[in-house]
Write an enzyme that holds these catalytic residues in place. Structure first.
Site, mmCIF file in Angstrom:
data_model
loop_
_atom_site.group_PDB
_atom_site.id
_atom_site.type_symbol
_atom_site.label_atom_id
_atom_site.label_comp_id
_atom_site.label_asym_id
_atom_site.label_seq_id
_atom_site.Cartn_x
_atom_site.Cartn_y
_atom_site.Cartn_z
ATOM 1 N N HIS A 78 0.293 -1.072 0.232
ATOM 2 C CA HIS A 78 -0.670 0.236 0.268
ATOM 3 C C HIS A 78 0.874 1.000 0.000
ATOM 4 O O HIS A 78 0.515 2.129 -0.974
ATOM 5 C CB HIS A 78 -1.226 0.171 1.223
ATOM 6 C CG HIS A 78 -1.975 -1.151 1.304
ATOM 7 N ND1 HIS A 78 -2.140 -2.053 2.589
ATOM 8 C CD2 HIS A 78 -2.771 -1.393 0.123
ATOM 9 C CE1 HIS A 78 -3.139 -2.992 2.300
ATOM 10 N NE2 HIS A 78 -3.236 -2.589 1.453
ATOM 11 N N LYS B 192 -18.399 -5.133 8.491
ATOM 12 C CA LYS B 192 -16.734 -6.457 8.035
ATOM 13 C C LYS B 192 -16.751 -6.298 9.847
ATOM 14 O O LYS B 192 -16.348 -4.815 9.927
ATOM 15 C CB LYS B 192 -16.449 -5.978 7.146
ATOM 16 C CG LYS B 192 -15.092 -6.548 7.128
ATOM 17 C CD LYS B 192 -13.628 -6.113 5.687
ATOM 18 C CE LYS B 192 -12.676 -6.525 5.698
ATOM 19 N NZ LYS B 192 -12.108 -6.533 4.328
ATOM 20 N N ARG C 118 -2.225 -6.282 -8.510
ATOM 21 C CA ARG C 118 -0.238 -7.185 -7.846
ATOM 22 C C ARG C 118 -1.143 -8.687 -8.936
ATOM 23 O O ARG C 118 0.250 -9.558 -9.367
ATOM 24 C CB ARG C 118 -0.921 -8.230 -6.465
ATOM 25 C CG ARG C 118 -0.994 -6.548 -5.272
ATOM 26 C CD ARG C 118 -1.524 -7.281 -4.270
ATOM 27 N NE ARG C 118 -2.676 -7.829 -4.269
ATOM 28 C CZ ARG C 118 -3.419 -8.648 -3.161
ATOM 29 N NH1 ARG C 118 -2.674 -8.657 -2.161
ATOM 30 N NH2 ARG C 118 -4.336 -9.031 -2.677
ATOM 31 N N SER D 244 -3.214 -7.421 3.467
ATOM 32 C CA SER D 244 -3.198 -6.824 4.616
ATOM 33 C C SER D 244 -3.555 -8.387 5.646
ATOM 34 O O SER D 244 -3.548 -8.518 6.753
ATOM 35 C CB SER D 244 -4.802 -5.922 4.940
ATOM 36 O OG SER D 244 -3.989 -4.467 4.218
#
Length: 162
Positions: free
Chosen positions: A17, A41, A90, A128
Site C-alpha cells: 500500500h 465488516k 498485484r 492485509s
C-alpha cells in the site's frame, strides 16, 4: 490541483500500500488516502487506529492526506469533488476485479477516472489479511509492513490472547 484518491480498508497498511501511495504522491499534487468504514465488516483496527497508522507511515510525504468515508466511494468522490482514483494491482485476477469496479464507478459517476499502478514485484504477494494471519500466529511481519504497524499488530494480538 491534480488530486488522486487511493481508497481501501487498509486493515492494516502494508508496504505494498505504501509503495502505491508513494508513487501516486509523485504523480499528483495531492494524494488522499481514503479509509473505508465498513460497518458490516469486523476490522482488526478501528478506523482511528488505521488512520493513525497510515498518517505515521506517510509522514515523509507532505502531499498525502488521510481521510475516511462510509458508503459508496462515488458518493465520497462527489462530495469532495475529487474524480481520479488510483488502484494498485498485484495479479491478473486483481486487475479483472479492479476493471469491474472501475466500470461500475464510472457508471455511477461518469467523470471518475481510475489509474492502475502495477505493484512492485517485491510487494505482489502482500495483503492485509495475510499480515493479520501471520501476526495472529506469532509470525514476524517485519519487512512486509512499516515497523510501527508490525509493533501495532504484535500489541493487538498480545492483548487479544491475554
Amino acid at each position: 490541483m491534480r488530486t488522486v484518491v487511493y481508497a481501501g480498508s487498509f486493515d492494516p497498511i502494508t508496504n505494498g500500500h505504501l509503495d502505491v501511495i508513494e508513487r501516486a504522491a509523485k504523480l499528483f499534487d495531492l494524494c488522499v488516502v481514503a479509509v473505508l468504514v465498513n460497518i458490516k465488516k469486523q476490522s482488526l483496527f478501528t478506523i482511528e487506529e488505521r488512520m493513525h497508522l497510515i498518517t505515521e507511515a506517510t509522514q515523509h510525504l507532505p502531499n498525502v492526506q488521510v481521510d475516511q468515508f462510509q458508503g459508496l466511494l462515488v458518493d465520497y468522490l462527489r462530495a469532495k469533488e475529487m474524480f481520479t482514483l488510483v488502484r494498485g494491482v498485484r495479479t491478473v485476477s486483481d486487475f479483472e476485479v479492479e476493471m469491474q469496479l472501475a466500470a461500475l464507478n464510472r457508471d455511477l459517476l461518469p467523470v471518475v477516472e481510475t489509474i492502475f499502478l502495477p505493484t512492485q514485484r517485491e510487494y505482489a504477494h502482500l495483503s492485509s489479511s495475510m499480515m493479520k494471519e501471520i501476526a495472529l500466529h506469532g509470525g514476524d511481519v517485519t519487512g512486509f509492513v512499516p515497523a510501527h504497524v508490525a509493533h501495532a499488530l504484535r500489541e493487538k494480538f498480545a492483548s487479544t490472547s491475554s
